[in-house]
Design a protein around this motif. Structure first.
Motif, PDB file in Angstrom:
ATOM      1  N   LEU A 141      72.162  59.613  35.495  1.00  0.00           N
ATOM      2  CA  LEU A 141      70.829  59.611  35.832  1.00  0.00           C
ATOM      3  C   LEU A 141      70.844  60.201  37.179  1.00  0.00           C
ATOM      4  O   LEU A 141      71.390  59.712  38.141  1.00  0.00           O
ATOM      5  N   LEU A 142      70.013  61.262  37.197  1.00  0.00           N
ATOM      6  CA  LEU A 142      69.476  61.792  38.466  1.00  0.00           C
ATOM      7  C   LEU A 142      68.077  61.236  39.059  1.00  0.00           C
ATOM      8  O   LEU A 142      66.992  61.611  38.156  1.00  0.00           O
ATOM      9  N   LEU A 143      68.197  60.217  39.668  1.00  0.00           N
ATOM     10  CA  LEU A 143      66.811  59.357  39.704  1.00  0.00           C
ATOM     11  C   LEU A 143      66.244  59.944  40.905  1.00  0.00           C
ATOM     12  O   LEU A 143      66.678  59.502  42.144  1.00  0.00           O
ATOM     13  N   ASP A 144      65.157  60.250  40.967  1.00  0.00           N
ATOM     14  CA  ASP A 144      64.278  60.790  42.231  1.00  0.00           C
ATOM     15  C   ASP A 144      63.483  59.485  42.768  1.00  0.00           C
ATOM     16  O   ASP A 144      62.429  59.152  42.043  1.00  0.00           O
ATOM     17  N   ILE A 145      63.818  59.159  43.786  1.00  0.00           N
ATOM     18  CA  ILE A 145      63.159  57.933  44.493  1.00  0.00           C
ATOM     19  C   ILE A 145      62.141  58.647  45.599  1.00  0.00           C
ATOM     20  O   ILE A 145      62.423  59.207  46.358  1.00  0.00           O
ATOM     21  N   LYS A 146      60.869  58.262  45.119  1.00  0.00           N
ATOM     22  CA  LYS A 146      59.856  59.461  45.939  1.00  0.00           C
ATOM     23  C   LYS A 146      59.708  58.525  47.369  1.00  0.00           C
ATOM     24  O   LYS A 146      59.567  59.334  48.438  1.00  0.00           O
ATOM     25  N   ALA A 147      59.487  57.309  47.377  1.00  0.00           N
ATOM     26  CA  ALA A 147      59.512  56.573  48.281  1.00  0.00           C
ATOM     27  C   ALA A 147      59.858  54.914  48.186  1.00  0.00           C
ATOM     28  O   ALA A 147      59.218  54.626  46.930  1.00  0.00           O
ATOM     29  N   LEU A 148      60.324  54.442  49.082  1.00  0.00           N
ATOM     30  CA  LEU A 148      60.632  53.036  48.685  1.00  0.00           C
ATOM     31  C   LEU A 148      59.350  52.164  48.805  1.00  0.00           C
ATOM     32  O   LEU A 148      58.970  51.139  48.029  1.00  0.00           O
ATOM     33  N   ASP A 149      58.451  52.535  49.787  1.00  0.00           N
ATOM     34  CA  ASP A 149      57.019  51.918  50.055  1.00  0.00           C
ATOM     35  C   ASP A 149      56.161  52.017  48.682  1.00  0.00           C
ATOM     36  O   ASP A 149      55.975  53.173  48.660  1.00  0.00           O
ATOM     37  N   PRO A 150      55.748  51.157  47.951  1.00  0.00           N
ATOM     38  CA  PRO A 150      54.798  51.385  47.032  1.00  0.00           C
ATOM     39  C   PRO A 150      53.485  51.964  47.332  1.00  0.00           C
ATOM     40  O   PRO A 150      53.019  52.897  46.495  1.00  0.00           O
ATOM     41  N   ALA A 172      60.483  53.000  38.590  1.00  0.00           N
ATOM     42  CA  ALA A 172      61.501  53.712  39.247  1.00  0.00           C
ATOM     43  C   ALA A 172      62.661  52.502  39.441  1.00  0.00           C
ATOM     44  O   ALA A 172      63.653  52.617  39.429  1.00  0.00           O
ATOM     45  N   LEU A 173      61.926  51.739  40.157  1.00  0.00           N
ATOM     46  CA  LEU A 173      63.053  50.423  40.743  1.00  0.00           C
ATOM     47  C   LEU A 173      63.482  49.634  39.831  1.00  0.00           C
ATOM     48  O   LEU A 173      64.524  49.298  39.752  1.00  0.00           O
ATOM     49  N   ALA A 174      62.625  49.415  38.694  1.00  0.00           N
ATOM     50  CA  ALA A 174      63.191  48.600  37.573  1.00  0.00           C
ATOM     51  C   ALA A 174      64.069  49.311  36.828  1.00  0.00           C
ATOM     52  O   ALA A 174      65.069  48.858  36.296  1.00  0.00           O
ATOM     53  N   LEU A 175      64.247  50.684  36.781  1.00  0.00           N
ATOM     54  CA  LEU A 175      65.014  51.459  36.088  1.00  0.00           C
ATOM     55  C   LEU A 175      66.358  51.267  37.014  1.00  0.00           C
ATOM     56  O   LEU A 175      67.381  51.310  36.321  1.00  0.00           O
ATOM     57  N   LEU A 176      66.252  51.402  38.317  1.00  0.00           N
ATOM     58  CA  LEU A 176      67.434  51.514  39.040  1.00  0.00           C
ATOM     59  C   LEU A 176      68.116  49.939  38.892  1.00  0.00           C
ATOM     60  O   LEU A 176      69.380  49.975  38.717  1.00  0.00           O
ATOM     61  N   GLU A 177      67.130  48.989  38.821  1.00  0.00           N
ATOM     62  CA  GLU A 177      67.947  47.692  38.643  1.00  0.00           C
ATOM     63  C   GLU A 177      68.613  47.758  37.268  1.00  0.00           C
ATOM     64  O   GLU A 177      69.761  46.961  37.033  1.00  0.00           O
ATOM     65  N   TYR A 178      68.107  48.227  36.404  1.00  0.00           N
ATOM     66  CA  TYR A 178      68.684  48.506  34.859  1.00  0.00           C
ATOM     67  C   TYR A 178      70.016  49.015  34.856  1.00  0.00           C
ATOM     68  O   TYR A 178      70.834  48.417  34.434  1.00  0.00           O
ATOM     69  N   CYS A 179      69.953  50.066  35.701  1.00  0.00           N
ATOM     70  CA  CYS A 179      71.257  50.743  35.689  1.00  0.00           C
ATOM     71  C   CYS A 179      72.360  50.013  36.308  1.00  0.00           C
ATOM     72  O   CYS A 179      73.524  50.155  36.056  1.00  0.00           O
ATOM     73  N   GLU A 180      72.027  49.309  37.370  1.00  0.00           N
ATOM     74  CA  GLU A 180      73.039  48.594  38.392  1.00  0.00           C
ATOM     75  C   GLU A 180      73.487  47.296  37.131  1.00  0.00           C
ATOM     76  O   GLU A 180      74.773  47.252  37.165  1.00  0.00           O
ATOM     77  N   ALA A 181      72.552  46.858  36.455  1.00  0.00           N
ATOM     78  CA  ALA A 181      73.028  45.917  35.728  1.00  0.00           C
ATOM     79  C   ALA A 181      74.070  46.445  34.563  1.00  0.00           C
ATOM     80  O   ALA A 181      75.070  45.691  33.736  1.00  0.00           O
ATOM     81  N   LEU A 206      69.483  51.066  49.103  1.00  0.00           N
ATOM     82  CA  LEU A 206      70.397  51.789  48.306  1.00  0.00           C
ATOM     83  C   LEU A 206      71.832  51.320  48.276  1.00  0.00           C
ATOM     84  O   LEU A 206      72.450  51.355  47.381  1.00  0.00           O
ATOM     85  N   SER A 207      72.320  50.825  49.381  1.00  0.00           N
ATOM     86  CA  SER A 207      73.554  50.402  49.789  1.00  0.00           C
ATOM     87  C   SER A 207      73.982  49.363  49.050  1.00  0.00           C
ATOM     88  O   SER A 207      75.243  48.881  48.951  1.00  0.00           O
ATOM     89  N   GLY A 208      72.938  48.548  48.481  1.00  0.00           N
ATOM     90  CA  GLY A 208      73.377  47.321  47.784  1.00  0.00           C
ATOM     91  C   GLY A 208      73.464  47.531  46.155  1.00  0.00           C
ATOM     92  O   GLY A 208      73.786  46.550  45.497  1.00  0.00           O
ATOM     93  N   PHE A 209      73.542  48.791  45.723  1.00  0.00           N
ATOM     94  CA  PHE A 209      73.684  49.267  44.304  1.00  0.00           C
ATOM     95  C   PHE A 209      74.972  49.918  44.077  1.00  0.00           C
ATOM     96  O   PHE A 209      75.310  50.963  44.605  1.00  0.00           O
TER      97      PHE A 209
END
Length: 245
Positions: free
Chosen positions: A127-136, A150-159, A188-191
């Motif tokens: 996945l090439l995941l475009d994070i537009k901004a961390l602040d909602p 987007a953040l839920a998708l990233l968490e899913y990819c981590e799992a 991001l360093s936590g993933f």
């Protein structure tokens, strides 16, 4: 090949020799339709859904095979628009590509709820995941939608330990602010699924498309970042142990 109306997709265009959308040389399909309205979008002509060229997965795969030797070092990337707005088409095409040993990436902003597109996400190699901004709130301002999906998708990819390349656009005065970049880099360093981060300097090369659609980009008065600003941003992410492309 047999043609079917099942899983028909809508294409905006294709690029047969892409070098910027995943590893190696790639065949890139730009799918039509996107729920976001990013001020820095360089393809606003892909926003409208269910328009463009209607193709079946078999049609698309047949054309991809013509270039198989050229993309052997890379593969296929489904981009857009937002490809996960057409998850059945994506999943079916990825399955066909895998039958021929072709690597498949999905370039997404993560704007689609996971329940709607999970099978296509599972099928992709990258996945090439475009994070537009961390602040909602800032994300809402930039795109018209917050970053919950987007953040839920990233968490899913981590799992699932699905490989992810993060993309982030550097917009002076908006996303190109040290405190925001530090927060994103720390997050991001936590993933472990994040293999690398691509920092994309804001540019105006697609502004003529806005004009052709009688639209005015809200960032038309925004300058492009300097090389020094981009280099400083990269150092922030590298300092958190993240690989920068």
């Amino acid at each position: 090949m047999n043609k079917s109306n099942q899983d028909t997709g809508y294409l905006h265009s294709v690029e047969t020799f892409g070098a910027l959308d995943g590893p190696g040389i790639r065949y890139v399909l730009f799918l039509q339709g996107c729920p976001l309205r990013c001020g820095f979008c360089h393809n606003p002509d892909t926003w409208q859904a269910c328009t463009g060229k209607a193709v079946t997965p078999e049609d698309a795969f047949e054309d991809i095979l013509k270039y198989k030797n050229f993309i052997s070092s890379g593969g296929v990337t489904l981009s857009g628009g937002e490809p996960l707005l057409q998850p059945e088409f994506c999943q079916a095409l990825i399955s066909l590509c895998h039958s021929a040993g072709i690597h498949c990436a999905v370039d997404t902003a993560g704007s689609i709820p996971l329940d709607f597109c999970r099978q296509a996400v599972d099928a992709a190699d990258l996945l090439l995941l475009d994070i537009k901004a961390l602040d909602p709130t800032l994300c809402q301002e930039l795109t018209g939608q917050d970053n919950q999906n987007a953040l839920a998708l990233l968490e899913y990819c981590e799992a699932a330990q699905k490989a992810v390349w993060i993309r982030h656009v550097l917009v002076p005065g908006l996303t190109l602010r040290r405190e925001l970049l530090e927060n994103l880099a720390e997050f991001l360093s936590g993933f472990s699924c994040v293999e690398q981060v691509e920092l994309l300097p804001f540019h105006k090369m697609g502004e003529y498309k806005w004009e052709a659609l009688n639209l005015r980009s809200p960032l038309s008065g925004t300058r492009e970042p300097t090389k020094a600003e981009v280099a400083a941003a990269k150092k922030i992410f590298q300092s958190r142990g993240l690989s920068i492309h």
